[in-house]
Design an enzyme around this catalytic site. Structure first.
Site, PDB file in Angstrom:
ATOM      1  N   GLU A  71       2.611   9.473  -7.889  1.00 60.27           N
ATOM      2  CA  GLU A  71       3.272   9.182  -6.612  1.00 60.27           C
ATOM      3  C   GLU A  71       3.498   7.691  -6.386  1.00 60.27           C
ATOM      4  OE1 GLU A  71       0.780  11.283  -6.995  1.00 60.27           O
ATOM      5  OE2 GLU A  71       1.263  13.204  -6.046  1.00 60.27           O
ATOM      6  N   PHE A  76      -8.634  21.342   3.203  1.00 59.17           N
ATOM      7  CA  PHE A  76      -8.353  21.011   1.807  1.00 59.17           C
ATOM      8  C   PHE A  76      -7.109  20.128   1.724  1.00 59.17           C
ATOM      9  CE2 PHE A  76      -6.177  22.149  -2.236  1.00 59.17           C
ATOM     10  CZ  PHE A  76      -7.090  21.534  -3.086  1.00 59.17           C
ATOM     11  N   GLN A  77      -7.223  19.029   1.004  1.00 59.47           N
ATOM     12  CA  GLN A  77      -6.137  18.061   0.821  1.00 59.47           C
ATOM     13  C   GLN A  77      -5.601  17.486   2.132  1.00 59.47           C
ATOM     14  OE1 GLN A  77      -3.290  19.710  -2.047  1.00 59.47           O
ATOM     15  NE2 GLN A  77      -4.554  18.816  -3.664  1.00 59.47           N
ATOM     16  N   LYS A 125       2.618  21.452   7.213  1.00 55.80           N
ATOM     17  CA  LYS A 125       3.268  22.570   6.523  1.00 55.80           C
ATOM     18  C   LYS A 125       3.927  23.548   7.491  1.00 55.80           C
ATOM     19  CE  LYS A 125       2.717  25.973   2.930  1.00 55.80           C
ATOM     20  NZ  LYS A 125       2.658  25.929   1.490  1.00 55.80           N
ATOM     21  N   MET A 156      -2.106 -13.968 -16.842  1.00 57.34           N
ATOM     22  CA  MET A 156      -2.142 -14.867 -15.693  1.00 57.34           C
ATOM     23  C   MET A 156      -3.569 -15.156 -15.248  1.00 57.34           C
ATOM     24  SD  MET A 156      -0.372 -16.781 -13.925  1.00 57.34           S
ATOM     25  CE  MET A 156       1.331 -16.505 -13.476  1.00 57.34           C
TER      26      MET A 156
HETATM   27  C1  LIG Z   1      -2.721  -3.714  -9.402  1.00 57.56           C
HETATM   28  C2  LIG Z   1      -3.136  -5.100  -9.726  1.00 57.56           C
HETATM   29  N1  LIG Z   1      -4.358  -5.347 -10.207  1.00 57.56           N
HETATM   30  C3  LIG Z   1      -4.740  -6.597 -10.506  1.00 57.56           C
HETATM   31  C4  LIG Z   1      -3.891  -7.646 -10.308  1.00 57.56           C
HETATM   32  C5  LIG Z   1      -4.350  -9.067 -10.620  1.00 57.56           C
HETATM   33  N2  LIG Z   1      -3.531  -9.653 -11.677  1.00 57.56           N
HETATM   34  C6  LIG Z   1      -2.496 -10.485 -11.435  1.00 57.56           C
HETATM   35  S1  LIG Z   1      -1.718 -10.979 -12.810  1.00 57.56           S
HETATM   36  C7  LIG Z   1      -2.772 -10.133 -13.798  1.00 57.56           C
HETATM   37  C8  LIG Z   1      -2.629 -10.149 -15.283  1.00 57.56           C
HETATM   38  C9  LIG Z   1      -1.431  -9.440 -15.735  1.00 57.56           C
HETATM   39  O1  LIG Z   1      -1.530  -9.248 -17.118  1.00 57.56           O
HETATM   40  P1  LIG Z   1      -0.318  -8.708 -17.955  1.00 57.56           P
HETATM   41  O2  LIG Z   1       0.282  -7.532 -17.293  1.00 57.56           O
HETATM   42  O3  LIG Z   1      -0.749  -8.538 -19.363  1.00 57.56           O
HETATM   43  O4  LIG Z   1       0.746  -9.846 -17.801  1.00 57.56           O
HETATM   44  P2  LIG Z   1       0.761 -11.363 -18.294  1.00 57.56           P
HETATM   45  O5  LIG Z   1       0.215 -12.186 -17.178  1.00 57.56           O
HETATM   46  O6  LIG Z   1      -0.072 -11.437 -19.533  1.00 57.56           O
HETATM   47  O7  LIG Z   1       2.203 -11.609 -18.518  1.00 57.56           O
HETATM   48  C10 LIG Z   1      -3.731  -9.468 -13.024  1.00 57.56           C
HETATM   49  C11 LIG Z   1      -4.841  -8.665 -13.583  1.00 57.56           C
HETATM   50  C12 LIG Z   1      -2.622  -7.360  -9.786  1.00 57.56           C
HETATM   51  N3  LIG Z   1      -1.728  -8.305  -9.525  1.00 57.56           N
HETATM   52  N4  LIG Z   1      -2.257  -6.093  -9.523  1.00 57.56           N
END
Ligand SMILES: Cc1ncc(C[n+]2csc(CCOP(=O)(O)OP(=O)(O)O)c2C)c(N)n1
Lengths: 163, 563
Positions: free
Chosen positions: B50, B112-113, B162, B477
């Site tokens: 979803e 439920f749900q 529902k 990042m």
């Molecule tokens: C749902 C979610 N969880 C954690 C983060 C924190 N976060 C920001 S950038 C990042 C790393 C992203 O890694 P990747 O997808 O491999 O991309 P890259 O930066 O290596 O291009 C994380 C964990 C986020 N933005 N969103």
């Protein structure tokens, strides 16, 4: 910035969930509500919320705008800078020792409040006024011995020529 | 005429001009899906999670300039939408999310749900409803769409028990929505606009700062006209990319934490910032105290809460961005254009110098692929024509920096909330909106694994998307922050254990290509983009490459870490 007391009167749709939208807006943004009272108006579809909060001028602007942004808010009226009548109601239960009874009744008289329940050991007193008056009353009753207090939030209406 | 709630829902969605909805069924919504099956002119895309449905609706809304619609069941279906809704809320995307709910008689009984999804989503929707009275269903749906797309747009959730869906109700198309309590103001104040004009005449070092509001209000053309008439350089927030042509010499690049040197320096030294549809997010301003110390600020925004929130504004203009820009341009045309361009030479020369001394750069003279190089090649090969979505992290920033957006609504990213897992479903939603366009998702190896299941949706629904994975075997990042600020202690950011992305593509029925050499980047991109169907192109890139320039959080935006 300087912290002031603000009093807002907010007209809202009379619908379930509206109060929680408003209180959620406050908690979600770390704004603090000092008091809140809600009631119906003469229009069954509309409720009025009176709210008191302490904050600085910048935050009250944000609060007012954010309140206004809520879909169910019809009008936000800031009474703070205007002429208005404000009331709060307090019920104060005090020890009614024999030697103190006369003194209590004298204070009740001065404050134009009312003893609404008399018992062997306690009185319940009803007092209304602005928050200053309620506080003054409570502080005078303190030495007598306060057992319990219940107060409403503030309610307020603008005066006829209140700008 | 009596219709069921489900029939009314479908009628009402169609009446809004929506042709595609994204959903996932459950006990609470069987009747709606059953009804949808009878309507060929309202396409239902079956997603695999979803959250994906909501991101798809988000990107669909942006790529189609329409309102996105998602439909999910009660309980877990509803809670799975929360991240997508919060992202759309942050980015002010018009969207209506329909959730099934247990029958009204069971609400509040821990059935439920059952979850209180209206309560859960109150802080992350523009508004939401629980429809308890079948007689109010049609009006509520219409009101939901009205709220979602008017004023500052946003997601609206409608919770449908529902029994309301199954009820037989007398149906008439509702009257146009009239609300006592909600009347967004589109018309900007004339005095304030006149003030803006006089400020535009006095400025010597102006910068236009364009945000997502320009794109949402479809005001990119008007903004460009003003910039050209007054010869003002333009920068943008992440959400504002494409509001002004990225190939124009007066384009400064993105502003903020990973903005270009010249954009940040220009803002830092400007005497007038003309901000349109931006909210001065902390990723853009850096340290507020040190933000643009010499600048007066004009700010246009439909939402009064965006004005004076973080930054003091000298000339606030509340109204629709497009309308305000149009009106201001009309006023400008009545004046002598020279009055708007006094003494620009020195300012533009200084900006040019910033551009020359510190351009965006990377060095591809090594054996390993630089991720920036992949994005730059992608830009060249697609001639900047693709609809590009991103995940979140370095991949997102490099795309913002190296793919130059000339047109609005071509860059679709989760700006405000920064949701990993956004890009793949967003690409699918964008493709549903613009089937004739090439749609590319630029992804990190971490993010792509967050909603990878939507590959099946793309393939099943024939919504072909191209996925470019910049695989650095890190949560890049976060690793970058650890490198700069945590002494290279790479705690929990190692992603060496990844699936074989080529085999993964094949497992779903897509095509996969892998590239490990700089020399084969162009060829892989060309082959991948030209291969019909959904394609994964995996690029094994430099492991410890960082996004430059960078403003450390809390610093002044002119205090940049350069390469
Ligand atoms: C749902 C979610 N969880 C954690 C983060 C924190 N976060 C920001 S950038 C990042 C790393 C992203 O890694 P990747 O997808 O491999 O991309 P890259 O930066 O290596 O291009 C994380 C964990 C986020 N933005 N969103």
């Amino acid at each position: 910035m300087k912290i002031n007391r603000y009093l807002l009167s907010i007209l809202v749709d009379n619908e379930p969930g509206v109060l929680s939208r408003i209180s959620g807006l406050f908690s979600g943004r770390g704004f603090n509500i000092d008091s809140l009272s809600v009631a119906k108006t003469t229009d069954p579809d509309v409720s009025v919320i009176t709210m008191v909060t302490y904050c600085d001028a910048h935050i009250i602007e944000q609060i007012k705008k954010q309140l206004h942004k809520l879909i169910n808010v019809i009008r936000v009226n800031d009474l703070t800078e205007k002429q208005y009548v404000e009331r709060q109601l307090a019920l104060v239960k005090v020890h009614a020792r024999t030697e103190k009874r006369a003194e209590i009744m004298r204070i009740v008289d001065i404050f134009r409040s009312k003893i609404v329940d008399v018992g062997h050991s306690h009185f319940v007193i009803e007092v209304s006024g602005d928050s200053g008056k309620i506080e003054a009353f409570i502080s005078l009753m303190q030495p007598v011995g306060i057992v319990e207090i219940a107060t409403t939030g503030a309610i307020a209406l603008g005066r006829e020529n209140g700008k | 005429m009596k219709l069921t709630g489900a029939q009314i829902l479908v009628q009402m969605i169609k009446a809004q001009g929506v042709d595609t909805i994204f959903g996932y069924p459950g006990g609470a919504t069987i009747d709606i899906h059953d009804e949808l099956d009878r309507h060929d002119d309202l396409r239902h895309i079956l997603v695999r999670h979803e959250q994906g449905a909501v991101h798809m609706a988000d990107a669909y809304a942006r790529a189609k300039k329409a309102t996105g619609v998602a439909l999910v069941t009660s309980g877990p279906g509803a809670t799975n939408t929360v991240t997508g809704i919060a992202s759309a809320h942050s980015d002010s995307i018009p969207m209506v999310v329909f959730t099934g709910q247990v029958p009204t008689g069971l609400i509040g009984n821990d059935a439920f749900q059952e979850v209180d999804i209206v309560g859960i989503t109150r802080p992350c929707t523009k508004h939401n409803y629980l429809v308890k009275n079948p007689a109010k269903l049609a009006d509520t749906i219409q009101e939901a769409f009205h709220i979602a797309r008017s004023g500052r747009p946003g997601p609206v959730l409608v919770d449908l028990p529902k029994d309301v869906i199954q009820a037989q109700i007398e149906f008439n198309l509702p009257e146009p929505t009239q609300m006592k309590s909600y009347k967004p103001n589109y018309k900007p104040n004339k005095k304030q606009m006149a003030k803006a004009i006089s400020m535009l005449k006095q400025t010597r070092r102006p910068v236009i700062f364009a945000g997502g509001g320009v794109i949402l209000s479809q005001g990119a053309e008007e903004l460009t006209q003003i910039a050209r008439l007054a010869n003002i350089p333009v920068t943008g927030s992440l959400m504002g990319l494409g509001a002004f042509p990225g190939s124009d010499p007066n384009w400064l690049g993105m502003l903020g934490m990973h903005g270009t040197y010249r954009a940040n320096m220009s803002i830092g030294h400007s005497d007038l910032i003309f901000a349109v549809g931006v909210r001065f997010d902390d990723r853009v301003t850096g340290n507020i105290e040190k933000f643009a110390p010499d600048a007066k600020i004009i700010q246009i925004d439909i939402d009064p809460t965006s004005i004076h929130k973080n930054i003091e504004v000298d000339c606030p203009i509340v109204g629709d961005c497009k309308t305000a820009l149009k009106d201001i341009y009309t006023l400008m045309e009545k004046e002598d254009p020279k009055d708007f361009q006094t003494d620009r030479t020195a300012w533009l020369a200084r900006i040019e110098e910033w551009k020359q001394t510190t351009p965006l750069k990377y060095d591809q003279n090594y054996e390993v692929i630089k991720p920036q190089y992949v994005v730059e090649k992608l830009y060249e090969i697609t001639r900047g024509e693709a609809l590009v979505t991103t995940e979140v992290g370095q991949n997102q920033m490099w795309t913002a920096q190296y793919y130059h957006f000339d047109k609005p609504n071509h860059f679709i990213t989760s700006g405000g909330l920064g949701v990993m897992g956004f890009g793949l479903p967003a690409a699918i939603g964008a493709k549903a909106a613009q089937p004739d366009k090439l749609v590319v998702n630029v992804a990190g190896d971490g993010s792509i694994q967050m909603n990878i299941q939507e590959l099946m949706t793309a393939i099943e629904s024939k919504l072909d998307v191209k996925i470019v994975i910049l695989n650095n075997r890190f949560l890049g990042m976060v690793r970058q922050w650890q490198e700069f600020f945590y002494d290279k202690a790479y705690a929990s950011t190692n992603m060496e254990n990844a699936p074989d992305f080529v085999k993964l593509a094949e497992a779903y029925g897509a095509k996969g290509f892998k590239c490990t050499q700089p020399a084969c980047v162009t060829e892989t991109l060309e082959t991948g983009l030209n291969t019909p169907g959904t394609v994964i192109m995996e690029f094994v890139v430099e492991r410890e490459e960082s996004v430059y320039p960078m403003v450390p959080a809390g610093g002044a935006i002119t205090d940049m870490l350069l390469v």
